[in-house]
Design a protein around this motif. Sequence first.
Motif, PDB file in Angstrom:
ATOM      1  N   LYS A 299       0.836  -1.195   0.000  1.00  0.00           N
ATOM      2  CA  LYS A 299       0.000   0.000   0.000  1.00  0.00           C
ATOM      3  C   LYS A 299       0.874   1.250   0.000  1.00  0.00           C
ATOM      4  O   LYS A 299       1.933   1.280   0.617  1.00  0.00           O
ATOM      5  CB  LYS A 299      -0.910   0.004   1.227  1.00  0.00           C
ATOM      6  CG  LYS A 299      -1.934   1.117   1.266  1.00  0.00           C
ATOM      7  CD  LYS A 299      -2.823   0.992   2.491  1.00  0.00           C
ATOM      8  CE  LYS A 299      -3.866   2.101   2.533  1.00  0.00           C
ATOM      9  NZ  LYS A 299      -4.739   1.995   3.732  1.00  0.00           N
ATOM     10  N   GLU A 322      -2.430  -3.188  -4.007  1.00  0.00           N
ATOM     11  CA  GLU A 322      -3.816  -3.513  -4.321  1.00  0.00           C
ATOM     12  C   GLU A 322      -4.578  -2.332  -4.905  1.00  0.00           C
ATOM     13  O   GLU A 322      -5.497  -2.526  -5.707  1.00  0.00           O
ATOM     14  CB  GLU A 322      -4.520  -4.020  -3.057  1.00  0.00           C
ATOM     15  CG  GLU A 322      -3.898  -5.324  -2.533  1.00  0.00           C
ATOM     16  CD  GLU A 322      -4.582  -5.822  -1.282  1.00  0.00           C
ATOM     17  OE1 GLU A 322      -5.456  -5.100  -0.762  1.00  0.00           O
ATOM     18  OE2 GLU A 322      -4.236  -6.932  -0.833  1.00  0.00           O
ATOM     19  N   GLU A 323      -4.220  -1.124  -4.486  1.00  0.00           N
ATOM     20  CA  GLU A 323      -4.910   0.040  -5.025  1.00  0.00           C
ATOM     21  C   GLU A 323      -4.080   1.297  -4.813  1.00  0.00           C
ATOM     22  O   GLU A 323      -3.199   1.348  -3.960  1.00  0.00           O
ATOM     23  CB  GLU A 323      -6.281   0.212  -4.368  1.00  0.00           C
ATOM     24  CG  GLU A 323      -6.223   0.473  -2.875  1.00  0.00           C
ATOM     25  CD  GLU A 323      -7.596   0.657  -2.273  1.00  0.00           C
ATOM     26  OE1 GLU A 323      -8.585   0.501  -3.009  1.00  0.00           O
ATOM     27  OE2 GLU A 323      -7.677   0.970  -1.067  1.00  0.00           O
ATOM     28  N   LYS A 326      -6.480   6.989  -2.237  1.00  0.00           N
ATOM     29  CA  LYS A 326      -7.805   7.490  -2.605  1.00  0.00           C
ATOM     30  C   LYS A 326      -7.781   8.927  -3.116  1.00  0.00           C
ATOM     31  O   LYS A 326      -8.644   9.326  -3.901  1.00  0.00           O
ATOM     32  CB  LYS A 326      -8.753   7.373  -1.409  1.00  0.00           C
ATOM     33  CG  LYS A 326      -9.018   5.930  -0.991  1.00  0.00           C
ATOM     34  CD  LYS A 326      -9.972   5.872   0.181  1.00  0.00           C
ATOM     35  CE  LYS A 326     -10.243   4.422   0.578  1.00  0.00           C
ATOM     36  NZ  LYS A 326     -11.171   4.336   1.742  1.00  0.00           N
ATOM     37  N   THR A 341      -0.292  -2.908 -10.502  1.00  0.00           N
ATOM     38  CA  THR A 341      -1.312  -2.858  -9.452  1.00  0.00           C
ATOM     39  C   THR A 341      -2.416  -3.863  -9.776  1.00  0.00           C
ATOM     40  O   THR A 341      -2.628  -4.244 -10.927  1.00  0.00           O
ATOM     41  CB  THR A 341      -1.915  -1.442  -9.331  1.00  0.00           C
ATOM     42  OG1 THR A 341      -2.930  -1.455  -8.342  1.00  0.00           O
ATOM     43  CG2 THR A 341      -2.506  -0.979 -10.647  1.00  0.00           C
ATOM     44  N   GLN A 343      -5.441  -3.037  -8.992  1.00  0.00           N
ATOM     45  CA  GLN A 343      -6.610  -2.167  -9.157  1.00  0.00           C
ATOM     46  C   GLN A 343      -7.017  -2.100 -10.632  1.00  0.00           C
ATOM     47  O   GLN A 343      -6.161  -2.040 -11.522  1.00  0.00           O
ATOM     48  CB  GLN A 343      -6.287  -0.765  -8.637  1.00  0.00           C
ATOM     49  CG  GLN A 343      -7.466   0.189  -8.651  1.00  0.00           C
ATOM     50  CD  GLN A 343      -7.140   1.479  -7.937  1.00  0.00           C
ATOM     51  OE1 GLN A 343      -6.163   1.538  -7.195  1.00  0.00           O
ATOM     52  NE2 GLN A 343      -7.932   2.504  -8.148  1.00  0.00           N
ATOM     53  N   ARG A 344      -8.323  -2.077 -10.907  1.00  0.00           N
ATOM     54  CA  ARG A 344      -8.802  -2.111 -12.277  1.00  0.00           C
ATOM     55  C   ARG A 344      -9.323  -0.769 -12.756  1.00  0.00           C
ATOM     56  O   ARG A 344      -9.440  -0.527 -13.944  1.00  0.00           O
ATOM     57  CB  ARG A 344      -9.901  -3.161 -12.409  1.00  0.00           C
ATOM     58  CG  ARG A 344      -9.444  -4.553 -12.027  1.00  0.00           C
ATOM     59  CD  ARG A 344     -10.544  -5.564 -12.206  1.00  0.00           C
ATOM     60  NE  ARG A 344     -10.866  -5.761 -13.598  1.00  0.00           N
ATOM     61  CZ  ARG A 344     -11.789  -6.615 -14.031  1.00  0.00           C
ATOM     62  NH1 ARG A 344     -12.467  -7.338 -13.174  1.00  0.00           N
ATOM     63  NH2 ARG A 344     -12.032  -6.745 -15.312  1.00  0.00           N
TER      64      ARG A 344
END
Length: 503
Positions: A299, A322-323, A326, A341, A343-344
Amino acid sequence: MLNRNKDSSKWVELKQLFAGGAVGSKNVVTTRSSQVAKITGTSTPLHLEALLYEKSLSLFLKFAFKKGEEKQRPNLINTGERIVKKCKRVPLVVKTLGSMLFSKTSEQEWKLVRDSETWELMEKDNETVSVLKPSYDQLSPPLKQCFAYCSLFPKDVVFYEVRLIAFWMAHDYDDISIFGTFKMHDLLHDLASFVAKNECCIVNSFEQNIVPGIRHVSLVNSDDSSDENASKFFKKIGYLRTLEFPICSKSFTEACLKRFQHLRMLDLSESNFEVLPEWIGNLKHSRKLNISNCPNIKKLPNSICELQKLQTLDFDGCEQIEELPKDMRHVVNLRFLSLTTKQRDLRATLQWLVIGSCEKLDLSTTQGFKEKEADDDIQDYLIHNGFSLQSLAILDLLKLEALPQWLLLVSANTLKNLTIRNCENLKTLAEWHNLTSFEIVEIKHCPEFSSLPKSMQCLKQLRIEDSPLLSLRCQQEMGVEWPKIAHASPIVLDGNSISAPHN
């Protein structure tokens, strides 16, 4: 020999002085500048190749010894052969080093030249610099600084253009277009080190002495040094703009972040962090952050989003992330993002995008854009999120057969640079219409690739390598694709530079 006079009117005046020559006489002009060659030449310029090794050695011995003396010193001949190899068959450098060693009969002196990493003799006698430096002197002040920064790249290590451009961008030099892969020739690296000796430094040991006012430091082989030695070393430095120290401990990193808060560029690649220090958010002046190939990071701290001047963020090879944080929308100046990553859904204001080695990525879908049903909806979504690319690189996507239309929905009029490498099944760009802004295109290792877009009026540079179908179709005057690209210069097909007669 003309290298500096790029004013065509000056050449017209000079040429009149040669008008009274005898019948059949010719003028030969040599220059390091292709522009001067075009201005002065009435025929196609001849580009000289490097000397053969045997001739390089013969030239070196001619200047290093009196006639016949070399036979009496076989121990120096062996060392000289190693020196000649380091000269990379450049006649001017071979001659210079041979002359430098003339009358020096000590084997130790010859070995000093052979083994020197920093070329102490270059600074001592200044002959080598005086030979190579004229080309440097011709550069504009910004380009001189950019060349000096190249001293931080190790000798003979291949690197991509994006790494170099991101470095220049971090220090306010962003109006430069290059493409391809590069490595620093030994002697050019020595010249860069010479002109940047008070600003840039590669550090091999914390015991190394450096100039107190140094601004840019690249640290290598630091994993066997203690944090105590490192702290003592960095206490000698007052102010840094660039710090590259891959493979470092967390405590040492935090100490550096607290001490050097005016960094513009920070490289922490290949480190073993699981979590980056929150302190990283205090680097308010940071333009480039490289944390690539850190396998344990899961992260990124949200404090990264406080770096509003950040232009380049590279965490390629961080497979556990993972992402994204924000609040990435607050990184309003981000221009280059290279990432690995899970993340999509990616949303960012980007000008540079590199997509590489993503085996599971399906570019043909728009799942990352909320499953918009109509192209107009996707376009509105992309515009709202500032998706307007200037440079796109597609690397190592072995299953890719066609580039998606959605990438061009809002970038057709802004995309200037396109690089495609190692896409074995990619066949064409023909379905990409209205690419009116394309300036630089590189297609490499794409054996099935066969056709280019129709509208590329702004194309300036084209490089095609190991893509036989496309190379054949781009052959000068004969290839089907030639009318699309004839206005560009240079055009490089498998290492051979060609251009239309009017170019």
